[in-house]
Scaffold this active site. Sequence first.
Site, PDB file in Angstrom:
ATOM      1  CE  LYS A  24      -0.457   0.036   5.048  1.00  9.71           C
ATOM      2  NZ  LYS A  24      -1.382   0.049   6.198  1.00  9.71           N
ATOM      3  CE1 TYR A  31      12.586  31.970   5.389  1.00 13.57           C
ATOM      4  CE2 TYR A  31      12.935  29.633   4.975  1.00 13.57           C
ATOM      5  CZ  TYR A  31      12.557  30.892   4.530  1.00 13.57           C
ATOM      6  OH  TYR A  31      12.159  31.072   3.227  1.00 13.57           O
TER       7      TYR A  31
END
Length: 432
Positions: free
Chosen positions: A56, A275
């Site tokens: 999956k 940042y």
Amino acid sequence: MNIVTDAKSQLTPGANLLAAYPTATGILTVDLDAIIANWRKLEKTAVPAECAAVVKANAYGCGAEQVSRALAKAGCKTFFVATVEEAAVVRAAVPQATVYALGGFFQQTGDAYAKIDCKPVIGDLNELAEWDVFCRRSGWSGGAAIHIDTGMNRLGLTVTEAQGIIPRINAGDHGITLVMSHLASAELLNSPANAKQLASFREIASLFTGVPASLANSSGVFLGAQFQFEMVRPGCALYGVNPTPEADNPMQPVVDLKARIVQIRNIDRGETVGYGGTWTARRPTRLAIVAAGYADGYFRAASANDGTRGAEVVVAGKRCPIAGRVSMDLIAVDVTDLDKNAVRRGHMVTLIGEGITVDEVAHHFGTIGYEVLTSLGRRFVRIYKGGDAVAASEAVAEKSDAVATPAAPPALPTAAPAAPPPLPAEPSTPAT
């Protein structure tokens, strides 16, 4: 962009790799031979139980088409996915396989299941009733699995509900091809939940006379033979994630992730990086700016700041720490301790591989290997190596049904068969 190499190919030296993919910001290599080796180890551990494969989420990000085909050639006969759409990919890759969809059944999905010969995993009495209606009206006889909840409290019939359909099982011609449950704490070797779920499942599964049973996931395979029943359903272990986190990883690594250095820059002591300016250089520092970030599945949680060391990457064969925050497209790496000639703009660094495991990266991400794998490399070139050469000595001839072209799935007859025995209003046996 997927690039498939032949079975004998190896990752080329850095210069050749860069020349082969001049526009690639990163390269994710999936080793299909390692996946096959992991499946075989799990199969050997679970003998005589059948070893299925959970593919999956695009085979945990590794490529459902490529992985399913490689495993089928190695002898895997049964695959589990989450949705009908995922099942269609697997069916196209391995038309001979048995495919189960874990996501359940809705009345409107019946034709889609029948079209690709996919078996739904039914975990609710309403689903079972809708499946019955579809089978009666269409004549479909492709079969389904019954999922019983033994402690996960997520999907599945309760034990009482499962007991209530036993008369249907005893009546025969019930169309149930598998009875299954799912372990909630299999990775915890001494969890009392494992024994409790085992006892509950063993009792109810024994009432499904003649129906194969399946309980063990990747970690459950290593809990012992009593957990293995007739089928095991490994997922993460196939892709190199450690199914036994309390011990050494018995599986081979599968993925290698490299990303390109887009710039080399020097900063002075006291300057900040990234940042928020959360990381401060404590010495004159040389930085490699790498073209990968959280948009590529390299999580922001791997960032470094002045109080916390972040993840590491391998540059020119040596581990180097991340400096500052991981941003959407870029990572800054401190390469001050490397020889200046060892690292240059355009070179590749290793984010996973060369000793950095998926589980190590997951630790820095604050998550599990499953999430790492299913998030990686959306913008990277993918290379597949191995998987096509299954040696004759592996008795491929004995498993020829795993590679032969099958008969077409059963046709939908125009005449509807007799209805199966109705669901009882109340369970015929008391709850345990």
